[in-house]
Enzyme design. Structure first.
Site, PDB file in Angstrom:
ATOM      1  N   TYR A  33       0.529  -0.835  -0.483  1.00 54.77           N
ATOM      2  CA  TYR A  33      -0.352   0.253   0.204  1.00 54.77           C
ATOM      3  C   TYR A  33       0.828   1.301   0.207  1.00 54.77           C
ATOM      4  O   TYR A  33       0.729   2.321  -0.610  1.00 54.77           O
ATOM      5  CB  TYR A  33      -0.914  -0.029   1.344  1.00 54.77           C
ATOM      6  CG  TYR A  33      -1.707   1.117   1.026  1.00 54.77           C
ATOM      7  CD1 TYR A  33      -2.908   1.686   0.728  1.00 54.77           C
ATOM      8  CD2 TYR A  33      -1.385   2.211   2.295  1.00 54.77           C
ATOM      9  CE1 TYR A  33      -3.334   2.901   0.677  1.00 54.77           C
ATOM     10  CE2 TYR A  33      -1.954   3.364   2.279  1.00 54.77           C
ATOM     11  CZ  TYR A  33      -2.502   3.376   1.923  1.00 54.77           C
ATOM     12  OH  TYR A  33      -3.262   4.737   1.690  1.00 54.77           O
ATOM     13  N   GLU A  34       1.982   1.234   1.125  1.00 58.04           N
ATOM     14  CA  GLU A  34       3.218   2.475   1.233  1.00 58.04           C
ATOM     15  C   GLU A  34       3.630   2.537  -0.136  1.00 58.04           C
ATOM     16  O   GLU A  34       4.681   3.274   0.246  1.00 58.04           O
ATOM     17  CB  GLU A  34       4.382   2.450   2.013  1.00 58.04           C
ATOM     18  CG  GLU A  34       3.321   1.919   3.287  1.00 58.04           C
ATOM     19  CD  GLU A  34       3.612   2.380   4.728  1.00 58.04           C
ATOM     20  OE1 GLU A  34       5.002   1.978   4.669  1.00 58.04           O
ATOM     21  OE2 GLU A  34       2.907   2.793   5.709  1.00 58.04           O
ATOM     22  N   GLU A  91       4.959   2.122  15.249  1.00 55.78           N
ATOM     23  CA  GLU A  91       5.889   1.530  14.183  1.00 55.78           C
ATOM     24  C   GLU A  91       4.939   1.181  12.765  1.00 55.78           C
ATOM     25  O   GLU A  91       4.601   1.932  11.835  1.00 55.78           O
ATOM     26  CB  GLU A  91       6.043   0.437  14.155  1.00 55.78           C
ATOM     27  CG  GLU A  91       7.612  -0.094  12.933  1.00 55.78           C
ATOM     28  CD  GLU A  91       8.626   0.542  12.541  1.00 55.78           C
ATOM     29  OE1 GLU A  91       8.895   1.191  11.277  1.00 55.78           O
ATOM     30  OE2 GLU A  91       9.322   1.706  13.097  1.00 55.78           O
ATOM     31  N   VAL A  95      -4.909  -1.815   8.715  1.00 59.43           N
ATOM     32  CA  VAL A  95      -6.062  -2.783   8.712  1.00 59.43           C
ATOM     33  C   VAL A  95      -6.821  -3.009   7.054  1.00 59.43           C
ATOM     34  O   VAL A  95      -6.053  -2.065   6.234  1.00 59.43           O
ATOM     35  CB  VAL A  95      -7.258  -2.101   8.887  1.00 59.43           C
ATOM     36  CG1 VAL A  95      -8.694  -2.328   8.899  1.00 59.43           C
ATOM     37  CG2 VAL A  95      -7.151  -0.840  10.369  1.00 59.43           C
ATOM     38  N   GLY A 101     -12.946   1.569   7.261  1.00 59.76           N
ATOM     39  CA  GLY A 101     -13.922   2.898   7.227  1.00 59.76           C
ATOM     40  C   GLY A 101     -14.941   2.482   8.373  1.00 59.76           C
ATOM     41  O   GLY A 101     -16.014   2.739   8.002  1.00 59.76           O
ATOM     42  N   GLY A 103     -13.969   2.104  11.478  1.00 60.29           N
ATOM     43  CA  GLY A 103     -13.355   2.734  12.893  1.00 60.29           C
ATOM     44  C   GLY A 103     -12.542   1.324  12.985  1.00 60.29           C
ATOM     45  O   GLY A 103     -12.146   2.414  15.132  1.00 60.29           O
ATOM     46  N   GLY A 105      -9.434   1.336  13.068  1.00 65.56           N
ATOM     47  CA  GLY A 105      -8.120   2.542  12.885  1.00 65.56           C
ATOM     48  C   GLY A 105      -7.755   2.618  14.170  1.00 65.56           C
ATOM     49  O   GLY A 105      -6.980   3.082  14.932  1.00 65.56           O
ATOM     50  N   LYS A 133      -2.316  11.368   2.618  1.00 67.02           N
ATOM     51  CA  LYS A 133      -3.439  12.484   2.819  1.00 67.02           C
ATOM     52  C   LYS A 133      -4.539  11.814   3.874  1.00 67.02           C
ATOM     53  O   LYS A 133      -4.938  12.357   4.359  1.00 67.02           O
ATOM     54  CB  LYS A 133      -3.851  13.330   1.625  1.00 67.02           C
ATOM     55  CG  LYS A 133      -4.989  14.736   2.337  1.00 67.02           C
ATOM     56  CD  LYS A 133      -3.705  15.775   1.975  1.00 67.02           C
ATOM     57  CE  LYS A 133      -5.205  16.966   2.049  1.00 67.02           C
ATOM     58  NZ  LYS A 133      -5.829  17.106   3.575  1.00 67.02           N
ATOM     59  N   TYR A 139      -5.464  10.852  11.321  1.00 64.15           N
ATOM     60  CA  TYR A 139      -5.024  11.571  12.704  1.00 64.15           C
ATOM     61  C   TYR A 139      -4.628  12.433  12.938  1.00 64.15           C
ATOM     62  O   TYR A 139      -5.230  12.723  14.333  1.00 64.15           O
ATOM     63  CB  TYR A 139      -3.424  11.204  11.899  1.00 64.15           C
ATOM     64  CG  TYR A 139      -3.010   9.688  11.561  1.00 64.15           C
ATOM     65  CD1 TYR A 139      -3.433   8.567  12.564  1.00 64.15           C
ATOM     66  CD2 TYR A 139      -1.756   9.234  11.348  1.00 64.15           C
ATOM     67  CE1 TYR A 139      -3.058   7.477  11.565  1.00 64.15           C
ATOM     68  CE2 TYR A 139      -1.231   8.257  10.481  1.00 64.15           C
ATOM     69  CZ  TYR A 139      -1.869   6.990  10.833  1.00 64.15           C
ATOM     70  OH  TYR A 139      -1.751   5.881  10.215  1.00 64.15           O
TER      71      TYR A 139
END
Length: 167
Positions: A33-34, A91, A95, A101, A103, A105, A133, A139
């Site tokens: 994903y990253e 670290e 999910v 979506g 909740g 996280g 973003k 966060y």
């Protein structure tokens, strides 16, 4: 010991050595994903030793929804000399996409926040990629503050070996 959450279908439990392959799978999914999957060199043996060996270097909790593992958090303790107290460094929080979506996280971060309070930690902190973003907005909605005046530094590989040779 598992922790029941506000969502009756979601529990958070400490990872065990039997979860090593699952943890590696989650790490790879997060790295993908990253856009950093090419950087993952961890393997099950390394994780098993680092997380569950004689001197564990981090802790992991697994989030299960309806009994199926769908998320994980990997964290460790750091220390603030300014506060004179330990902290928790997050670290990784992951999910799986099909569970986002709901909740989860927020629940996982709440778990770490309650753990930080229980352990008398002065703070909970983590990094986030500057292009992410949706995560940054999420966060900040929870009260997190970006530490834009700080620059992350890292020494690894050959540079780490060279620096160590200065001793």
């Amino acid at each position: 010991m598992s922790s029941q959450t506000r969502d009756p279908n979601f529990i958070i439990r400490p990872a065990t050595v039997a979860d090593t392959a699952l943890i590696l799978t989650f790490i790879k999914e997060l790295a993908d994903y990253e856009k950093l999957l090419h950087e993952v060199v961890a393997d099950e043996a390394t994780l098993k030793e680092s997380l569950f060996g004689e001197t564990p270097h981090a802790k992991v909790v697994i989030g299960e929804y309806d009994g199926a593992p769908v998320s994980f958090v990997l964290y460790f303790h750091n220390f603030s000399t300014f506060l004179g107290r330990p902290g928790i460094y997050l670290e990784d929080l992951y999910v799986q996409p099909h569970m986002r979506g709901k909740g989860l996280g927020k629940i996982l971060l709440g778990y770490l926040a309650s753990l930080a309070i229980e352990l008398n930690c002065g703070r909970l902190e983590w990094w986030v990629l500057d292009w992410n973003k949706p995560a940054i907005d999420f966060y900040q909605s929870l009260g997190a503050q970006s530490m834009d005046e700080w620059t992350v530094n890292r020494v690894t590989g050959e540079a780490l070996d060279k620096l160590a040779a200065q001793l």
